[in-house]
Design a protein around this motif. Structure first.
Motif, PDB file in Angstrom:
ATOM      1  N   ARG A 116       3.452   1.445   6.093  1.00 20.11           N
ATOM      2  CA  ARG A 116       3.912   1.687   7.381  1.00 20.11           C
ATOM      3  C   ARG A 116       3.724   0.738   8.247  1.00 20.11           C
ATOM      4  NH1 ARG A 116       1.551   5.978   9.873  1.00 20.11           N
ATOM      5  NH2 ARG A 116      -0.438   5.709   8.502  1.00 20.11           N
ATOM      6  N   VAL A 117       4.577  -0.304   8.424  1.00 14.94           N
ATOM      7  CA  VAL A 117       4.293  -1.537   9.316  1.00 14.94           C
ATOM      8  C   VAL A 117       4.577  -0.827  10.756  1.00 14.94           C
ATOM      9  CG1 VAL A 117       5.206  -3.570   9.990  1.00 14.94           C
ATOM     10  CG2 VAL A 117       4.781  -3.266   7.615  1.00 14.94           C
ATOM     11  N   GLU A 118       3.748  -1.091  11.633  1.00 15.42           N
ATOM     12  CA  GLU A 118       3.667  -0.537  12.853  1.00 15.42           C
ATOM     13  C   GLU A 118       4.369  -1.759  13.797  1.00 15.42           C
ATOM     14  OE1 GLU A 118       0.762   2.233  15.124  1.00 15.42           O
ATOM     15  OE2 GLU A 118       0.023   0.041  15.583  1.00 15.42           O
ATOM     16  N   VAL A 160       0.892  -1.192  -0.164  1.00 16.35           N
ATOM     17  CA  VAL A 160      -0.004   0.145   0.232  1.00 16.35           C
ATOM     18  C   VAL A 160       0.875   1.113  -0.122  1.00 16.35           C
ATOM     19  CG1 VAL A 160      -2.005  -1.235   1.055  1.00 16.35           C
ATOM     20  CG2 VAL A 160      -0.170   0.085   2.478  1.00 16.35           C
ATOM     21  N   PRO A 161       0.484   2.424  -0.299  1.00 14.60           N
ATOM     22  CA  PRO A 161       1.180   3.709  -0.489  1.00 14.60           C
ATOM     23  C   PRO A 161       1.703   4.123   0.986  1.00 14.60           C
ATOM     24  CG  PRO A 161      -0.796   3.983  -1.774  1.00 14.60           C
ATOM     25  CD  PRO A 161      -0.952   2.424  -0.983  1.00 14.60           C
ATOM     26  N   TRP A 162       2.851   4.907   0.978  1.00 14.64           N
ATOM     27  CA  TRP A 162       3.320   5.001   2.247  1.00 14.64           C
ATOM     28  C   TRP A 162       2.202   5.887   3.280  1.00 14.64           C
ATOM     29  CZ3 TRP A 162       7.187   3.022   5.114  1.00 14.64           C
ATOM     30  CH2 TRP A 162       7.444   3.916   6.101  1.00 14.64           C
ATOM     31  N   PRO A 210      -0.894  -1.158   7.351  1.00 10.51           N
ATOM     32  CA  PRO A 210      -1.461  -2.453   6.881  1.00 10.51           C
ATOM     33  C   PRO A 210      -1.188  -3.735   7.993  1.00 10.51           C
ATOM     34  CG  PRO A 210       0.576  -2.009   5.871  1.00 10.51           C
ATOM     35  CD  PRO A 210       0.280  -0.612   6.784  1.00 10.51           C
ATOM     36  N   VAL A 211      -0.137  -3.452   8.624  1.00  6.03           N
ATOM     37  CA  VAL A 211       0.274  -4.634   9.533  1.00  6.03           C
ATOM     38  C   VAL A 211       1.042  -4.126  10.830  1.00  6.03           C
ATOM     39  CG1 VAL A 211       2.007  -6.625   9.779  1.00  6.03           C
ATOM     40  CG2 VAL A 211       1.127  -6.225   7.675  1.00  6.03           C
ATOM     41  N   LYS A 212       0.260  -4.730  11.858  1.00  9.50           N
ATOM     42  CA  LYS A 212       0.950  -4.438  13.308  1.00  9.50           C
ATOM     43  C   LYS A 212       1.766  -5.613  13.835  1.00  9.50           C
ATOM     44  CE  LYS A 212      -3.077  -1.543  14.215  1.00  9.50           C
ATOM     45  NZ  LYS A 212      -2.683  -0.150  14.288  1.00  9.50           N
ATOM     46  N   VAL A 213       3.130  -5.301  14.050  1.00 11.16           N
ATOM     47  CA  VAL A 213       3.727  -6.524  14.488  1.00 11.16           C
ATOM     48  C   VAL A 213       4.149  -6.409  16.120  1.00 11.16           C
ATOM     49  CG1 VAL A 213       5.998  -7.530  14.397  1.00 11.16           C
ATOM     50  CG2 VAL A 213       5.220  -6.374  12.518  1.00 11.16           C
TER      51      VAL A 213
END
Length: 435
Positions: free
Chosen positions: A259-261, A218-220, A225-228
């Motif tokens: 922007r994976v968190e 996905v665009p920045w 999109p994902v939370k780790v």
């Protein structure tokens, strides 16, 4: 606590009707644990009789327990039934989880106390309500937090487990559900190793992992999109933070997909350095400056080391020695900023920015003008005047956002050639490692 009270009401009603059903997952009635970070680890509380609560209006917490089929699970619809809000997974007992965790022969930390797992889930209440985000759980081990996240409303959890001994139980749980949980033999901390060719689990390329899970780039500037979620490994915590920050500024590895968190337990020592302010010469280092520039950093909770089970084949330290206060693991949320990248700071120049800040903060009591003049003689005073900074300012007194503006000013300056930093790097190849 609203969710906990609601569960008690549900169990009371079901017991009165004599309709206690758990489908394919049968087990003892859930134990309510009183938890405090000041109490002894794994201390269980007692359930006291409570007055029948008045009926409540439907709340946000209640809606969290509603689960929908994920897109990946549609093909298996009909084989297993989805959990309902009246059906909770049995989290199990501390002693059982501890025994399983202690069988691990590598240096790892585990959440085995259901009360601690529930505390973490409560801190992630808003994340669990977001049905669009996928949760990556790193090294769940016995799966205490996994079950608690599902009970708290998580609609899609990806369990990335590196140790084969924990896979059978996790896969059995996956098979009993209807798409809320997917188990992958993978080590999040070994994603994208250097090199090419075939990869043997638990090492894996992030592109394969995301593609197999059906997670698209996905665009920045889009939503996360994902939370780790997980615990940083003790033996290479700082190296992992460096690996992630390089990947973030160049949008490599997991950050290629957006922007994976990161919502991770990190040692109090590293957290103190990560959020140190300019002027704190001992703790304000390049790594912390880069994380502050790239992310919004939020402390969610501090938990004593003793609350976690620590395993080690060679008897590693349960609490690493440090000159800083290091009594806790800190649950920290790191959310990449939407506005991090600009026309000047791009994925192509991100590594140059990282190297510039490492060079500047290697000596935090050095004058910034001297560092700038060493790269391009006679330009330091002009840049400081342009940024309205004192000519005698130390490198350790600049805020992260000021470093970003300085980098952009240098990139636009005619005095600085495109290779303004390359000679410096080549002359200091032995001093450019992680600090």
């Amino acid at each position: 606590m609203a969710t906990q009270s609601y569960r008690l009401v549900v169990w009371a009603v079901r017991a009165a009707r004599g309709q206690m059903r758990r489908g394919q997952l049968r087990g003892p009635s859930p134990v309510v644990r009183a938890y405090s970070i000041d109490a002894a680890p794994f201390a269980g509380g007692t359930l006291k009789p409570q007055a029948q609560p008045q009926p409540e209006k439907p709340s946000h917490c209640h809606s969290l327990t509603q689960r929908n089929l994920s897109a990946v699970a549609l093909s298996s619809k009909g084989q297993c039934r989805p959990l309902s809000r009246y059906d909770f997974l049995d989290v199990g007992e501390v002693e059982e989880h501890t025994k399983k965790a202690l069988a691990c022969r590598t240096l790892r930390r585990f959440i085995v106390d259901p009360a601690l797992a529930q505390l973490v889930a409560d801190k992630l209440e808003g994340d669990l309500a977001d049905s669009r985000a996928v949760l990556f759980e790193c090294n769940p081990g016995p799966g205490v937090l996994t079950r608690t996240l599902l009970n708290s409303g998580a609609q899609r959890v990806i369990a990335l487990e590196s140790d084969k001994q924990f896979l059978p139980d996790l896969q059995a749980l996956e098979n009993s559900l209807d798409g809320q949980l997917e188990v992958v033999h993978c080590d999040f901390f070994k994603l994208d190793p250097i090199g090419q060719g075939s990869m043997k689990p638990p090492a894996m390329y992030s592109e394969k992992l995301f593609n197999d899970l059906g997670i698209s780039q996905v665009p920045w500037t889009a939503d996360v999109p994902v939370k780790v979620v997980g615990i940083f490994a003790q033996k290479n915590e700082r190296s992992m933070l460096w690996k992630l920050i390089y990947a973030l500024y160049e949008r490599l590895s997991v950050f290629r997909f957006g922007r994976v968190e990161l919502i991770m337990f990190i040692s109090e020592k590293e957290y103190t350095k990560m959020v140190a302010s300019p002027g704190e010469m001992k703790n304000y280092l390049a790594l912390g400056c880069l994380w502050q520039m790239a992310c919004d950093i939020q402390l969610l909770h501090k938990e004593p080391w003793s609350s976690f089970v620590t395993t080690s084949k060679h008897g590693g330290l349960a609490i690493p020695k440090s000159s800083l206060t290091n009594d806790h693991l800190c649950l920290v949320r790191m959310t990449p900023r939407r506005d991090l990248f600009t026309d000047t700071l791009t994925t192509s120049t991100g590594a140059t920015l990282v190297m510039m800040i490492k060079q500047c903060l290697a000596k935090r009591k050095a004058k910034l003008v001297d560092r700038l003049n060493s790269w391009s003689p006679g330009t330091g005073q002009k840049l400081l005047l342009q940024m309205e900074l004192p000519e005698d300012i130390f490198t350790g007194h600049l805020y992260p956002e000021e470093y970003k503006k300085l980098f952009e000013a240098m990139e636009h300056s005619e005095e600085f050639a495109q290779s303004w930093l390359y000679e410096e790097i080549l002359e200091n190849t032995q001093n450019t490692g992680f600090q």
